[in-house]
Design a protein around this motif. Structure first.
Motif, PDB file in Angstrom:
ATOM      1  N   GLN A   3     -19.311 -18.886 -14.059  1.00  0.00           N
ATOM      2  CA  GLN A   3     -18.172 -18.397 -13.286  1.00  0.00           C
ATOM      3  C   GLN A   3     -17.345 -17.427 -14.126  1.00  0.00           C
ATOM      4  N   ARG A   4     -16.564 -16.603 -13.429  1.00  0.00           N
ATOM      5  CA  ARG A   4     -15.785 -15.560 -14.100  1.00  0.00           C
ATOM      6  C   ARG A   4     -14.315 -15.617 -13.713  1.00  0.00           C
ATOM      7  N   THR A   5     -13.479 -15.241 -14.682  1.00  0.00           N
ATOM      8  CA  THR A   5     -12.072 -14.970 -14.417  1.00  0.00           C
ATOM      9  C   THR A   5     -11.717 -13.723 -15.240  1.00  0.00           C
ATOM     10  N   ILE A   6     -10.437 -13.406 -15.358  1.00  0.00           N
ATOM     11  CA  ILE A   6     -10.050 -12.292 -16.226  1.00  0.00           C
ATOM     12  C   ILE A   6      -9.617 -12.841 -17.585  1.00  0.00           C
ATOM     13  N   ALA A   7      -9.665 -11.986 -18.604  1.00  0.00           N
ATOM     14  CA  ALA A   7      -9.394 -12.434 -19.974  1.00  0.00           C
ATOM     15  C   ALA A   7      -7.904 -12.555 -20.272  1.00  0.00           C
ATOM     16  N   LYS A   8      -7.073 -11.800 -19.555  1.00  0.00           N
ATOM     17  CA  LYS A   8      -5.624 -11.873 -19.777  1.00  0.00           C
ATOM     18  C   LYS A   8      -4.892 -11.443 -18.512  1.00  0.00           C
ATOM     19  N   SER A   9      -3.617 -11.789 -18.423  1.00  0.00           N
ATOM     20  CA  SER A   9      -2.797 -11.392 -17.274  1.00  0.00           C
ATOM     21  C   SER A   9      -2.454  -9.906 -17.352  1.00  0.00           C
ATOM     22  N   VAL A  10      -2.428  -9.257 -16.200  1.00  0.00           N
ATOM     23  CA  VAL A  10      -2.029  -7.848 -16.107  1.00  0.00           C
ATOM     24  C   VAL A  10      -1.163  -7.696 -14.862  1.00  0.00           C
ATOM     25  N   GLU A  11      -0.276  -6.699 -14.867  1.00  0.00           N
ATOM     26  CA  GLU A  11       0.570  -6.501 -13.683  1.00  0.00           C
ATOM     27  C   GLU A  11       0.777  -5.027 -13.396  1.00  0.00           C
ATOM     28  N   ILE A  12       1.182  -4.777 -12.170  1.00  0.00           N
ATOM     29  CA  ILE A  12       1.394  -3.415 -11.704  1.00  0.00           C
ATOM     30  C   ILE A  12       2.494  -3.429 -10.645  1.00  0.00           C
ATOM     31  N   ILE A  13       3.211  -2.331 -10.510  1.00  0.00           N
ATOM     32  CA  ILE A  13       4.207  -2.175  -9.442  1.00  0.00           C
ATOM     33  C   ILE A  13       3.772  -1.008  -8.563  1.00  0.00           C
ATOM     34  N   GLY A  14       3.751  -1.231  -7.273  1.00  0.00           N
ATOM     35  CA  GLY A  14       3.385  -0.182  -6.327  1.00  0.00           C
ATOM     36  C   GLY A  14       4.149  -0.352  -5.038  1.00  0.00           C
ATOM     37  N   VAL A  15       3.876   0.535  -4.095  1.00  0.00           N
ATOM     38  CA  VAL A  15       4.580   0.526  -2.809  1.00  0.00           C
ATOM     39  C   VAL A  15       3.724  -0.182  -1.764  1.00  0.00           C
ATOM     40  N   GLY A  16       4.369  -0.985  -0.932  1.00  0.00           N
ATOM     41  CA  GLY A  16       3.691  -1.605   0.189  1.00  0.00           C
ATOM     42  C   GLY A  16       3.488  -0.614   1.314  1.00  0.00           C
ATOM     43  N   LEU A  17       2.352  -0.698   2.001  1.00  0.00           N
ATOM     44  CA  LEU A  17       2.008   0.276   3.039  1.00  0.00           C
ATOM     45  C   LEU A  17       2.989   0.272   4.196  1.00  0.00           C
ATOM     46  N   HIS A 191      -1.061  10.912  14.802  1.00  0.00           N
ATOM     47  CA  HIS A 191      -0.357  10.330  15.955  1.00  0.00           C
ATOM     48  C   HIS A 191      -0.215   8.815  15.817  1.00  0.00           C
ATOM     49  N   GLU A 192      -1.194   8.167  15.148  1.00  0.00           N
ATOM     50  CA  GLU A 192      -1.096   6.725  14.932  1.00  0.00           C
ATOM     51  C   GLU A 192       0.006   6.405  13.930  1.00  0.00           C
ATOM     52  N   VAL A 193       0.093   7.206  12.848  1.00  0.00           N
ATOM     53  CA  VAL A 193       1.129   6.991  11.840  1.00  0.00           C
ATOM     54  C   VAL A 193       2.516   7.149  12.468  1.00  0.00           C
ATOM     55  N   GLN A 194       2.668   8.170  13.294  1.00  0.00           N
ATOM     56  CA  GLN A 194       3.957   8.407  13.944  1.00  0.00           C
ATOM     57  C   GLN A 194       4.330   7.249  14.867  1.00  0.00           C
ATOM     58  N   TYR A 195       3.334   6.723  15.589  1.00  0.00           N
ATOM     59  CA  TYR A 195       3.567   5.592  16.487  1.00  0.00           C
ATOM     60  C   TYR A 195       3.952   4.339  15.694  1.00  0.00           C
ATOM     61  N   LEU A 196       3.205   4.069  14.606  1.00  0.00           N
ATOM     62  CA  LEU A 196       3.493   2.889  13.793  1.00  0.00           C
ATOM     63  C   LEU A 196       4.890   2.964  13.182  1.00  0.00           C
ATOM     64  N   ARG A 197       5.283   4.153  12.738  1.00  0.00           N
ATOM     65  CA  ARG A 197       6.615   4.302  12.145  1.00  0.00           C
ATOM     66  C   ARG A 197       7.709   4.071  13.177  1.00  0.00           C
ATOM     67  N   SER A 198       7.438   4.415  14.415  1.00  0.00           N
ATOM     68  CA  SER A 198       8.426   4.164  15.476  1.00  0.00           C
ATOM     69  C   SER A 198       8.614   2.671  15.694  1.00  0.00           C
ATOM     70  N   MET A 199       7.638   1.873  15.262  1.00  0.00           N
ATOM     71  CA  MET A 199       7.706   0.408  15.376  1.00  0.00           C
ATOM     72  C   MET A 199       8.158  -0.234  14.066  1.00  0.00           C
ATOM     73  N   GLY A 200       8.540   0.596  13.082  1.00  0.00           N
ATOM     74  CA  GLY A 200       8.991   0.073  11.798  1.00  0.00           C
ATOM     75  C   GLY A 200       7.874  -0.249  10.843  1.00  0.00           C
ATOM     76  N   LEU A 201       6.645   0.220  11.147  1.00  0.00           N
ATOM     77  CA  LEU A 201       5.492  -0.015  10.292  1.00  0.00           C
ATOM     78  C   LEU A 201       5.087   1.287   9.604  1.00  0.00           C
ATOM     79  N   ALA A 202       4.133   1.193   8.673  1.00  0.00           N
ATOM     80  CA  ALA A 202       3.591   2.358   7.960  1.00  0.00           C
ATOM     81  C   ALA A 202       4.675   3.172   7.261  1.00  0.00           C
ATOM     82  N   GLN A 203       5.757   2.511   6.840  1.00  0.00           N
ATOM     83  CA  GLN A 203       6.843   3.220   6.176  1.00  0.00           C
ATOM     84  C   GLN A 203       6.418   3.749   4.798  1.00  0.00           C
ATOM     85  N   GLY A 204       5.408   3.128   4.200  1.00  0.00           N
ATOM     86  CA  GLY A 204       4.942   3.575   2.897  1.00  0.00           C
ATOM     87  C   GLY A 204       3.728   4.482   2.964  1.00  0.00           C
TER      88      GLY A 204
END
Length: 299
Positions: A3-17, A191-204
């Motif tokens: 079985q496998r895991t990672i050798a050490k902890s790592v982190e990152i900061i990014g934007v949610g979609l 057109h899908e992105v524009q629609y999703l943003r009108s619903m408060g989604l796809a802000q990122g």
């Protein structure tokens, strides 16, 4: 094979979609037989990677437990699954995984930074014994078929001049995944992105983390990374969705116009009968072990 895991902890900061706000994500090693676990640090809730914890598949694969969700998990899971990692904790401080550039290449770099650690317990895999299929009246289909290899064979058909019909076959190895699958970005129509943003989604959502198309062309100034980037990203998603099986897959995944929803139904249907699959120990299964040894050899 172990079985496998990672050798050490790592982190990152990014934007949610969808919310478009910063999300901190940390990958932490786990001991053998603990599986893949998500943890919402802001809510104090642990969500194991299990089929029964899938709560939504309309726009992405969403996991949830006790009213707490983590959205858009398929890209990070695709990278984890491709690297053959069996045990890992994914800690986030919001309800989305960072979208990064819309592919899984950033997660691959994060795993490369952490390194791979082998554990003492033997690795297990799920081998497809009998073909299982989900299809729709609209001609969409996803299937799992018996094979001694690990194959993802996907075709798409969009009524768009840039996309049209595309097909790609991915014969699994970590190197092939990094080179030919991980860099393929998610895509959407203006057109899908524009629609999703009108619903408060796809802000990122932006051309920094997705291929964006209008009715006739790609809007991203730098164009595509591959001529058939669209179908390659569909394979990236499928690899992530198959991680819900809980084991690395030995078999062939085949899809035409597949989706997160159909992939979820497929994983559920596979487990409906023990005749469809077997759990194999890769310490004992010589032929399947060789497949993984070759796939992991240069990674």
């Amino acid at each position: 094979m172990k079985q496998r895991t990672i050798a050490k902890s790592v982190e990152i900061i990014g934007v949610g979609l969808h919310k478009g706000i910063p999300v901190k994500m940390r990958l932490e090693p786990l001991e053998e037989d603990m599986g893949i676990i998500f943890y919402r640090s802001d809510e104090g809730v642990t969500i194991p990677l299990k089929i029964e914890n899938v709560v939504d598949t309309k726009m992405a694969t969403v996991l949830g437990k006790d009213g707490v969700v983590i959205s858009t998990v398929e890209h990070i899971l695709s990278a984890i699954y491709a690297y053959g990692i069996d045990n890992l904790r994914i800690v986030v401080d919001n309800d989305e995984i960072p979208v990064l550039d819309g592919s899984s290449s950033g997660y691959c770099m994060l795993i490369d930074e952490a390194g791979i650690k082998e554990l003492n317990a033997s690795k297990k895999a799920i081998k497809i014994k009998k073909e299982v299929e989900i299809s729709t009246q609209e001609g969409k289909k996803v299937a799992l078929k018996p094979s001694n290899h690990i194959i993802y064979d996907f075709s798409i058909d969009f009524e768009h001049p840039v996309i049209g019909q595309q097909k790609f076959l991915f014969d699994y190895s970590i190197d092939e995944y990094k080179e030919n699958i991980s860099k393929a970005r998610t895509f959407g129509f203006l057109h899908e992105v524009q629609y999703l943003r009108s619903m408060g989604l796809a802000q990122g959502a932006s051309m920094e983390n997705a291929i964006v198309l209008d009715n006739s062309k790609i809007l991203n100034p730098d164009g595509l990374r591959y001529d058939n980037e669209f179908v390659r990203h569909k394979i990236l998603d499928a690899v992530g969705d198959m991680s819900l099986l809980g084991y690395t897959l030995v078999g062939e995944y085949n899809a035409h116009k597949g989706s997160h929803h159909l992939n979820h139904l497929l994983t559920k249907k596979l487990y409906e009968s023990a005749e469809n699959y077997e759990i194999i120990d890769l310490e004992e299964a010589d032929e399947e072990s060789k497949v993984f040894e070759i796939a992991y050899a240069r990674a």
